[in-house]
Design a protein around this motif. Sequence first.
Motif, mmCIF file in Angstrom:
data_model
loop_
_atom_site.group_PDB
_atom_site.id
_atom_site.type_symbol
_atom_site.label_atom_id
_atom_site.label_comp_id
_atom_site.label_asym_id
_atom_site.label_seq_id
_atom_site.Cartn_x
_atom_site.Cartn_y
_atom_site.Cartn_z
ATOM 1 N N CYS A 32 0.839 -1.196 0.000
ATOM 2 C CA CYS A 32 0.000 0.000 0.000
ATOM 3 C C CYS A 32 0.877 1.249 0.000
ATOM 4 C CB CYS A 32 -0.876 0.045 1.247
ATOM 5 S SG CYS A 32 -1.972 -1.364 1.424
ATOM 6 N N LEU A 33 0.345 2.269 -0.586
ATOM 7 C CA LEU A 33 0.966 3.584 -0.511
ATOM 8 C C LEU A 33 0.155 4.440 0.438
ATOM 9 C CD1 LEU A 33 1.715 4.384 -4.251
ATOM 10 C CD2 LEU A 33 3.303 3.563 -2.522
ATOM 11 N N GLU A 34 0.824 5.372 1.072
ATOM 12 C CA GLU A 34 0.146 6.353 1.902
ATOM 13 C C GLU A 34 0.460 7.738 1.340
ATOM 14 O OE1 GLU A 34 -0.087 4.580 6.331
ATOM 15 O OE2 GLU A 34 1.915 5.209 5.703
ATOM 16 N N VAL A 35 -0.498 8.622 1.461
ATOM 17 C CA VAL A 35 -0.370 10.002 1.004
ATOM 18 C C VAL A 35 -0.627 10.891 2.213
ATOM 19 C CG1 VAL A 35 -1.322 11.746 -0.563
ATOM 20 C CG2 VAL A 35 -1.176 9.366 -1.296
ATOM 21 N N ALA A 36 0.102 11.989 2.323
ATOM 22 C CA ALA A 36 -0.082 12.905 3.452
ATOM 23 C C ALA A 36 -0.848 14.145 3.005
ATOM 24 C CB ALA A 36 1.263 13.300 4.048
ATOM 25 N N ARG A 37 -1.845 14.491 3.767
ATOM 26 C CA ARG A 37 -2.648 15.694 3.517
ATOM 27 C C ARG A 37 -2.047 16.896 4.246
ATOM 28 N NH1 ARG A 37 -7.852 12.414 5.015
ATOM 29 N NH2 ARG A 37 -8.525 11.755 2.955
ATOM 30 N N GLY A 38 -2.389 18.069 3.744
ATOM 31 C CA GLY A 38 -2.052 19.290 4.451
ATOM 32 C C GLY A 38 -0.676 19.869 4.178
ATOM 33 N N ALA A 40 2.093 21.619 1.083
ATOM 34 C CA ALA A 40 2.105 22.336 -0.200
ATOM 35 C C ALA A 40 2.416 21.406 -1.363
ATOM 36 C CB ALA A 40 3.115 23.478 -0.157
ATOM 37 N N VAL A 41 3.151 20.324 -1.078
ATOM 38 C CA VAL A 41 3.449 19.286 -2.059
ATOM 39 C C VAL A 41 2.756 18.010 -1.596
ATOM 40 C CG1 VAL A 41 5.650 20.276 -2.823
ATOM 41 C CG2 VAL A 41 5.591 18.725 -0.862
ATOM 42 N N ILE A 42 2.777 16.972 -2.429
ATOM 43 C CA ILE A 42 2.104 15.717 -2.096
ATOM 44 C C ILE A 42 3.156 14.657 -1.765
ATOM 45 C CG2 ILE A 42 0.419 14.007 -2.858
ATOM 46 C CD1 ILE A 42 -0.647 16.920 -2.865
ATOM 47 N N LEU A 55 8.424 10.077 -1.503
ATOM 48 C CA LEU A 55 8.562 10.837 -2.746
ATOM 49 C C LEU A 55 7.646 12.048 -2.649
ATOM 50 C CD1 LEU A 55 8.449 7.970 -5.380
ATOM 51 C CD2 LEU A 55 10.445 9.231 -4.579
ATOM 52 N N VAL A 56 8.053 13.145 -3.243
ATOM 53 C CA VAL A 56 7.294 14.389 -3.173
ATOM 54 C C VAL A 56 6.898 14.817 -4.580
ATOM 55 C CG1 VAL A 56 7.382 16.794 -2.432
ATOM 56 C CG2 VAL A 56 8.537 15.047 -1.082
ATOM 57 N N PHE A 57 5.610 15.088 -4.762
ATOM 58 C CA PHE A 57 5.079 15.480 -6.070
ATOM 59 C C PHE A 57 4.425 16.855 -5.990
ATOM 60 C CE2 PHE A 57 5.050 10.892 -5.876
ATOM 61 C CZ PHE A 57 5.558 10.524 -7.103
ATOM 62 N N GLU A 58 4.558 17.600 -7.055
ATOM 63 C CA GLU A 58 3.796 18.837 -7.179
ATOM 64 C C GLU A 58 2.318 18.447 -7.305
ATOM 65 O OE1 GLU A 58 4.763 22.011 -7.000
ATOM 66 O OE2 GLU A 58 6.778 21.286 -6.551
ATOM 67 N N PRO A 59 1.406 19.254 -6.780
ATOM 68 C CA PRO A 59 -0.018 18.905 -6.852
ATOM 69 C C PRO A 59 -0.513 18.608 -8.269
ATOM 70 C CG PRO A 59 0.289 20.683 -5.305
ATOM 71 C CD PRO A 59 1.624 20.463 -5.978
ATOM 72 N N SER A 60 -0.064 19.361 -9.256
ATOM 73 C CA SER A 60 -0.526 19.128 -10.628
ATOM 74 C C SER A 60 -0.036 17.784 -11.163
ATOM 75 C CB SER A 60 -0.090 20.259 -11.556
ATOM 76 O OG SER A 60 1.327 20.350 -11.575
ATOM 77 N N ALA A 61 1.179 17.389 -10.807
ATOM 78 C CA ALA A 61 1.716 16.097 -11.240
ATOM 79 C C ALA A 61 0.970 14.953 -10.559
ATOM 80 C CB ALA A 61 3.205 16.015 -10.943
ATOM 81 N N TRP A 62 0.690 15.083 -9.272
ATOM 82 C CA TRP A 62 -0.048 14.043 -8.556
ATOM 83 C C TRP A 62 -1.463 13.908 -9.110
ATOM 84 C CZ3 TRP A 62 0.932 9.898 -6.088
ATOM 85 C CH2 TRP A 62 -0.041 9.270 -5.320
ATOM 86 N N SER A 63 -2.100 15.027 -9.378
ATOM 87 C CA SER A 63 -3.449 15.008 -9.940
ATOM 88 C C SER A 63 -3.474 14.323 -11.304
ATOM 89 C CB SER A 63 -3.982 16.444 -10.053
ATOM 90 O OG SER A 63 -5.261 16.450 -10.607
ATOM 91 N N ALA A 64 -2.481 14.605 -12.133
ATOM 92 C CA ALA A 64 -2.397 13.974 -13.455
ATOM 93 C C ALA A 64 -2.193 12.468 -13.312
ATOM 94 C CB ALA A 64 -1.260 14.594 -14.265
ATOM 95 N N PHE A 65 -1.363 12.047 -12.361
ATOM 96 C CA PHE A 65 -1.135 10.617 -12.124
ATOM 97 C C PHE A 65 -2.423 9.928 -11.674
ATOM 98 C CE2 PHE A 65 -0.210 7.321 -8.934
ATOM 99 C CZ PHE A 65 0.351 6.375 -9.767
ATOM 100 N N VAL A 66 -3.098 10.497 -10.691
ATOM 101 C CA VAL A 66 -4.336 9.902 -10.186
ATOM 102 C C VAL A 66 -5.386 9.813 -11.293
ATOM 103 C CG1 VAL A 66 -6.265 10.242 -8.576
ATOM 104 C CG2 VAL A 66 -3.902 10.528 -7.788
#
Length: 77
Positions: A32-38, A40-42, A55-66
Amino acid sequence: MVSNKHTVPDSSRLTGWYKSSYSGGSTPQGECLEVARGHAVIPVRDSKDPHGPALVFEPSAWSAFVSAVKRGEFPTT
């Protein structure tokens, strides 16, 4: 907190971690992967290694992946 632009060396220092409701323990080795809320990055980490790196993703990159995952763009074995 962030060691470089794309990782956090000890993800336990971050707050807000959660697993997807799809990660209900039905996977054989608990992959499983976990994601942290709150943040500026994901930040994303392996749930089996809560003190390991994230790993740290910019919000736009994470949104595109999802979105790509939801569209089925990644084959499953």
